[in-house]
Design an enzyme around this catalytic site. Structure first.
Site, PDB file in Angstrom:
ATOM      1  N   CYS A   1      53.387  19.464   3.348  1.00 55.38           N
ATOM      2  CA  CYS A   1      52.172  18.682   3.569  1.00 55.38           C
ATOM      3  C   CYS A   1      51.276  19.367   4.605  1.00 55.38           C
ATOM      4  O   CYS A   1      51.747  19.937   5.578  1.00 55.38           O
ATOM      5  CB  CYS A   1      52.442  17.265   4.052  1.00 55.38           C
ATOM      6  SG  CYS A   1      53.433  16.313   2.922  1.00 55.38           S
TER       7      CYS A   1
ATOM      8  N   ARG B   1      51.076  24.452   1.721  1.00 53.30           N
ATOM      9  CA  ARG B   1      52.053  23.560   2.328  1.00 53.30           C
ATOM     10  C   ARG B   1      52.488  22.436   1.385  1.00 53.30           C
ATOM     11  O   ARG B   1      53.379  21.648   1.712  1.00 53.30           O
ATOM     12  CB  ARG B   1      51.489  22.940   3.604  1.00 53.30           C
ATOM     13  CG  ARG B   1      51.057  23.958   4.619  1.00 53.30           C
ATOM     14  CD  ARG B   1      50.488  23.294   5.834  1.00 53.30           C
ATOM     15  NE  ARG B   1      51.502  22.580   6.570  1.00 53.30           N
ATOM     16  CZ  ARG B   1      52.256  23.104   7.523  1.00 53.30           C
ATOM     17  NH1 ARG B   1      52.072  24.364   7.873  1.00 53.30           N
ATOM     18  NH2 ARG B   1      53.161  22.398   8.146  1.00 53.30           N
TER      19      ARG B   1
ATOM     20  N   TRP C   1      53.365  17.483  -0.219  1.00 55.55           N
ATOM     21  CA  TRP C   1      54.616  17.914  -0.847  1.00 55.55           C
ATOM     22  C   TRP C   1      55.513  16.686  -0.803  1.00 55.55           C
ATOM     23  O   TRP C   1      55.927  16.255   0.271  1.00 55.55           O
ATOM     24  CB  TRP C   1      55.232  19.073  -0.066  1.00 55.55           C
ATOM     25  CG  TRP C   1      56.416  19.676  -0.756  1.00 55.55           C
ATOM     26  CD1 TRP C   1      56.401  20.564  -1.798  1.00 55.55           C
ATOM     27  CD2 TRP C   1      57.802  19.439  -0.454  1.00 55.55           C
ATOM     28  NE1 TRP C   1      57.691  20.889  -2.167  1.00 55.55           N
ATOM     29  CE2 TRP C   1      58.569  20.214  -1.356  1.00 55.55           C
ATOM     30  CE3 TRP C   1      58.481  18.647   0.473  1.00 55.55           C
ATOM     31  CZ2 TRP C   1      59.950  20.229  -1.352  1.00 55.55           C
ATOM     32  CZ3 TRP C   1      59.871  18.662   0.480  1.00 55.55           C
ATOM     33  CH2 TRP C   1      60.591  19.448  -0.432  1.00 55.55           C
TER      34      TRP C   1
ATOM     35  N   ASN D   1      52.188  14.322   8.025  1.00 56.47           N
ATOM     36  CA  ASN D   1      53.070  15.415   7.616  1.00 56.47           C
ATOM     37  C   ASN D   1      54.372  15.255   8.377  1.00 56.47           C
ATOM     38  O   ASN D   1      54.355  15.196   9.613  1.00 56.47           O
ATOM     39  CB  ASN D   1      52.426  16.764   7.953  1.00 56.47           C
ATOM     40  CG  ASN D   1      53.420  17.912   7.831  1.00 56.47           C
ATOM     41  OD1 ASN D   1      54.344  17.855   7.015  1.00 56.47           O
ATOM     42  ND2 ASN D   1      53.248  18.943   8.645  1.00 56.47           N
ATOM     43  N   GLY D   2      55.477  15.163   7.655  1.00 54.48           N
ATOM     44  CA  GLY D   2      56.777  15.007   8.312  1.00 54.48           C
ATOM     45  C   GLY D   2      57.587  13.956   7.588  1.00 54.48           C
ATOM     46  O   GLY D   2      57.288  13.607   6.441  1.00 54.48           O
TER      47      GLY D   2
ATOM     48  N   GLU E   1      67.133  39.205  -2.527  1.00 54.86           N
ATOM     49  CA  GLU E   1      65.715  38.910  -2.318  1.00 54.86           C
ATOM     50  C   GLU E   1      64.923  39.046  -3.624  1.00 54.86           C
ATOM     51  O   GLU E   1      64.081  38.208  -3.949  1.00 54.86           O
ATOM     52  CB  GLU E   1      65.156  39.828  -1.216  1.00 54.86           C
ATOM     53  CG  GLU E   1      63.682  39.684  -0.928  1.00 54.86           C
ATOM     54  CD  GLU E   1      63.224  38.255  -0.621  1.00 54.86           C
ATOM     55  OE1 GLU E   1      64.054  37.373  -0.420  1.00 54.86           O
ATOM     56  OE2 GLU E   1      62.006  38.031  -0.636  1.00 54.86           O
TER      57      GLU E   1
ATOM     58  N   LYS F   1      62.906  35.996  -5.395  1.00 57.13           N
ATOM     59  CA  LYS F   1      61.459  36.116  -5.651  1.00 57.13           C
ATOM     60  C   LYS F   1      61.176  35.844  -7.111  1.00 57.13           C
ATOM     61  O   LYS F   1      60.273  35.109  -7.460  1.00 57.13           O
ATOM     62  CB  LYS F   1      61.034  37.541  -5.269  1.00 57.13           C
ATOM     63  CG  LYS F   1      59.665  37.662  -4.736  1.00 57.13           C
ATOM     64  CD  LYS F   1      59.529  37.428  -3.258  1.00 57.13           C
ATOM     65  CE  LYS F   1      60.205  36.224  -2.735  1.00 57.13           C
ATOM     66  NZ  LYS F   1      60.181  36.026  -1.332  1.00 57.13           N
TER      67      LYS F   1
ATOM     68  N   GLU G   1      61.851  32.086  -8.172  1.00 63.33           N
ATOM     69  CA  GLU G   1      60.995  31.036  -7.603  1.00 63.33           C
ATOM     70  C   GLU G   1      59.596  31.027  -8.197  1.00 63.33           C
ATOM     71  O   GLU G   1      58.958  29.988  -8.253  1.00 63.33           O
ATOM     72  CB  GLU G   1      60.953  31.098  -6.065  1.00 63.33           C
ATOM     73  CG  GLU G   1      60.183  32.240  -5.470  1.00 63.33           C
ATOM     74  CD  GLU G   1      60.067  32.128  -3.939  1.00 63.33           C
ATOM     75  OE1 GLU G   1      60.208  33.151  -3.282  1.00 63.33           O
ATOM     76  OE2 GLU G   1      59.836  31.029  -3.428  1.00 63.33           O
TER      77      GLU G   1
ATOM     78  N   HIS H   1      84.486  39.906 -11.292  1.00 61.27           N
ATOM     79  CA  HIS H   1      85.461  38.891 -10.891  1.00 61.27           C
ATOM     80  C   HIS H   1      85.079  37.523 -11.436  1.00 61.27           C
ATOM     81  O   HIS H   1      85.234  36.509 -10.756  1.00 61.27           O
ATOM     82  CB  HIS H   1      85.613  38.882  -9.368  1.00 61.27           C
ATOM     83  CG  HIS H   1      86.182  40.159  -8.851  1.00 61.27           C
ATOM     84  ND1 HIS H   1      87.516  40.484  -8.958  1.00 61.27           N
ATOM     85  CD2 HIS H   1      85.582  41.233  -8.274  1.00 61.27           C
ATOM     86  CE1 HIS H   1      87.719  41.691  -8.453  1.00 61.27           C
ATOM     87  NE2 HIS H   1      86.552  42.167  -8.035  1.00 61.27           N
TER      88      HIS H   1
ATOM     89  N   LYS I   1      55.375  25.887   1.309  1.00 62.16           N
ATOM     90  CA  LYS I   1      55.701  26.792   2.410  1.00 62.16           C
ATOM     91  C   LYS I   1      55.990  25.960   3.646  1.00 62.16           C
ATOM     92  O   LYS I   1      55.545  24.825   3.741  1.00 62.16           O
ATOM     93  CB  LYS I   1      54.485  27.682   2.666  1.00 62.16           C
ATOM     94  CG  LYS I   1      54.887  29.109   2.964  1.00 62.16           C
ATOM     95  CD  LYS I   1      53.752  30.036   2.922  1.00 62.16           C
ATOM     96  CE  LYS I   1      54.160  31.398   3.414  1.00 62.16           C
ATOM     97  NZ  LYS I   1      55.113  32.060   2.517  1.00 62.16           N
TER      98      LYS I   1
HETATM   99  C1  F6R Z   1      60.854  32.424  -0.410  1.00 62.54           C
HETATM  100  C2  F6R Z   1      60.464  31.834   0.851  1.00 62.54           C
HETATM  101  C3  F6R Z   1      61.435  30.941   1.533  1.00 62.54           C
HETATM  102  C4  F6R Z   1      61.323  31.075   3.060  1.00 62.54           C
HETATM  103  C5  F6R Z   1      62.200  30.025   3.732  1.00 62.54           C
HETATM  104  C6  F6R Z   1      62.147  30.154   5.242  1.00 62.54           C
HETATM  105  O1  F6R Z   1      59.871  33.271  -0.909  1.00 62.54           O
HETATM  106  O2  F6R Z   1      59.375  32.029   1.323  1.00 62.54           O
HETATM  107  O3  F6R Z   1      62.733  31.179   1.112  1.00 62.54           O
HETATM  108  O4  F6R Z   1      61.698  32.355   3.427  1.00 62.54           O
HETATM  109  O5  F6R Z   1      61.776  28.744   3.373  1.00 62.54           O
HETATM  110  O6  F6R Z   1      60.865  29.959   5.740  1.00 62.54           O
HETATM  111  P1  F6R Z   1      60.442  30.521   7.137  1.00 62.54           P
HETATM  112  O7  F6R Z   1      60.479  32.000   7.063  1.00 62.54           O
HETATM  113  O8  F6R Z   1      59.063  29.999   7.361  1.00 62.54           O
HETATM  114  O9  F6R Z   1      61.429  29.989   8.124  1.00 62.54           O
END
Ligand code: F6R
Length: 609
Positions: free
Chosen positions: A2, A27, A75, A99-100, A480, A484, A487, A503, A604
């Site tokens: 949010c 967000r 969100w 937000n929260g 990673e 990527k 997601e 395994h 994010k």
């Molecule tokens: C994936 C991604 C997330 C963040 C995770 C941690 O692309 O961005 O996996 O890496 O939510 O977020 P931060 O780095 O803000 O603590």
């Protein structure tokens, strides 16, 4: 999780709020809404969906006209994405954006229902609007806020307007970020600085429990007891362009392209006279020599950066390093304490689990070092020591440039640890640092060959499942690359240590399944090749991501993407290699018609547990 905004000044409030929400859409994008004081009262417009849907609605219903208001991009946590659950929430006298998470919302709702309040939504946030109304008397908003926050458990950043005060925006926060923008006779609130960067670079960071009252003729800050506070104004280092697409179709692509510069800047900022230097943040060689164990605590991509750090620090400095998922670390009663260094890695610096992990480590006597991209974030400010990754604002939900900045710092820590503990010479530390300083060149070469990544993406676009495999650093990269890809493309993908596949999981390999094999590490290349053969023998399609000039027996590899980085030690090759994996994920997403900047269900800055 949010984004909230607020404005008071002479500009068109709807424009300012919508601008701000656009910058905060990363967000959350389940719904959006604004509430603006018009001459006749507050007009609220809100809708399920992204900001683009909100803009449509404003066009159809008419934009509120005024100079004071609040806005929200959601969100969803409590209650599905719907018009009703969208913010702002109001009960007539009080309108809020939140937000929260209000953890005790059920108890509060029961209490308020008994008092006659009727709820319109399933959100936890609506109880805040009602509670504010309950405590609002004698036209005293400040007292209502002070009484309300006493009752709230959980985290919140709140933008609040009172029907009786059409020339005021109030805000307060606890454990959710909230920044106040200070313009010329105009004031802003935002969950992050880009929300108002277009209008002002001057900002004040609200601390937990602070209350701000923004009026047309000035701004007042209060502490939790309602006593006036003086606040220091800071100036944002970020530019407006950094928060804009600048001609790229998506933020993610722009951010991938920014990586050569970011890696260069971040490495340079941590070096003095050609070697990593951390004395200024308190990480002296003496402290490093005293460290018994290192923990890296983080989530998602940041945790993957920690795994690269683990291989680098253990490999060079011979100190035991454990990488922990923050959400586990905080609840597993970890054996951590004095003599341990806990490195917390985070782009946002607000991730709830990472922050809690750090606080737990501090509580138990460990030293904490934050590697964080947002300088004014909670984690950056609370850690004992702090290294600033210079990635600038990362807007795309999928982290790219923050990751490369994070692993650059991890390498520098590894070099300094190894030198301080006598496991490498000063010459070797200089040599490795010089290589790292040259890494932007090889990253740029990968970006220049993005067409090849696009071609590979075109072969993945119809896959239902795929795998990433690799060993050591290549395994860390596989994790990673797989995250990527899944997601933002919604293709199911798993990452495996190449030697572990047999395994159990190898039973999933069948005709035509793509297996992206990261094979850049010379010392275990032969072993990885054997694993490729095993996959190939079962019908898998091998896409090898390897160093330039790596040869494979005929028929082993179906596609090959070469990383041209002759100047880099194998240990450092993840820097250019991950860019190739990011580009493959990006193009796969685009080819599947998905917006890579806003993948479904995600947001994010994860400030919930
Ligand atoms: C994936 C991604 C997330 C963040 C995770 C941690 O692309 O961005 O996996 O890496 O939510 O977020 P931060 O780095 O803000 O603590």
């Amino acid at each position: 999780m949010c984004g909230i905004v607020g404005y008071i000044g002479q500009r068109d409030c709807t424009d300012v709020l919508m601008d701000g929400l656009e910058k905060l859409e990363y967000r959350g994008y389940d719904s959006a809404g604004i509430a603006v004081f018009e001459k006749t009262g507050i007009k609220t417009v809100k809708t399920k969906g992204k900001l683009i849907d909100m803009r449509d609605k404003l066009q159809k219903e008419g934009s509120p006209v005024g100079h004071c208001g609040i806005g929200h991009t959601r969100w969803a946590t409590h209650g599905e994405p719907s018009d009703q659950n969208s913010h702002p929430h109001s009960n007539g006298r009080v309108t809020i954006v939140h937000n929260g998470i209000i953890e005790n919302y059920k108890e509060l709702k029961e209490f308020l229902t008994e008092k006659g309040y009727v709820f319109q939504s399933q959100t936890d946030s609506e109880v805040v609007a009602c509670l504010l109304d309950y405590y609002y008397s004698e036209r005293n908003p400040l007292r209502a806020i002070m009484e309300t926050v006493k009752e709230l458990q959980g985290s919140y950043a709140l933008g609040i307007i009172f029907r009786d005060f059409p020339d005021r925006v109030y805000a307060t926060r606890k454990e959710s970020p909230l920044i106040v923008g200070i313009g010329e006779n105009e004031y802003f609130i935002g969950s992050d600085i880009p929300a108002f960067l277009k209008y002002t670079k001057n900002y004040v960071l609200l601390e937990d429990d602070d209350i701000v009252c923004m009026k047309t003729d000035g701004i007042e800050f209060y502490d939790v007891h309602g006593l006036p506070e003086k606040k220091e104004i800071s100036v944002a280092e970020w530019d407006v362009e950094q928060a804009q697409k600048c001609g790229y179709p998506h933020f993610m692509l722009k951010e991938i392209h920014e990586q050569p510069g970011i890696v260069g800047n971040t490495v340079e900022s941590c070096c003095r006279d050609g070697v990593p230097y951390f004395d200024d943040i308190g990480l002296t060689d003496e402290l490093i020599r005293g460290v018994k164990r290192v923990f890296v605590v983080a989530c998602g991509t940041a945790m993957h950066a920690g795994i690269i750090g683990r291989y680098a620090i253990e490999g060079l400095a011979r100190v035991p390093v454990t990488v922990e998922v923050a959400s586990e670390f905080r609840y597993m009663d970890p054996i951590v304490g004095e003599g341990d260094l806990v490195i917390v890695v985070s782009q946002s610096g607000e991730t709830a689990d990472t922050r809690a992990g750090m606080e737990l480590a501090q509580h138990r006597g460990a030293k904490t070092l934050a590697v964080v991209n947002v300088k004014y974030s909670a984690i950056a400010r609370q850690a004992d020591m702090y290294i600033h990754t210079l990635a600038g604002p990362e807007i795309a939900v999928a982290s790219t440039k923050a990751y490369t900045a994070q692993i650059s710092v991890m390498y520098l820590l590894a070099f300094r640890f190894a030198f301080a503990r006598g496991t490498i010479s000063e010459d070797r530390m200089r040599e490795l640092t010089a290589q790292l300083l040259s890494a932007p060149g090889s990253i740029q070469r990968v970006i220049d060959r993005k067409k090849e990544c696009q071609f590979i993406a075109s072969k993945l676009v119809n896959a239902d499942n795929l795998f990433f495999i690799g060993r050591t650093f290549d395994y860390a990269l596989s994790l990673e690359g797989s995250l990527k890809l899944k997601e933002i493309s919604y293709i199911h993908s798993e990452a495996y240590a190449a030697g572990e596949l047999k395994h159990g999981t190898i039973s999933l390999i069948e005709q035509g399944i793509p297996v992206i094999t990261v094979a850049t590490q010379a010392n275990i290349l032969a072993k990885t090749i054997s694993n490729m053969e095993e996959v190939k023998a079962r019908g898998g399609v091998i896409i090898a991501v390897c160093r330039k000039g790596t040869s494979f027996a005929e028929g082993t590899v179906d596609m090959k993407l070469e990383i041209d980085a002759p100047e880099l030690d194998d240990m450092l090759v993840p820097l250019p290699t991950v860019c190739a994996l990011q580009l493959i994920a990006y193009y796969t997403s685009v080819l599947r018609g998905i917006d890579p900047d806003k993948p479904r269900n995600l947001a994010k800055s994860v400030t919930t547990e």
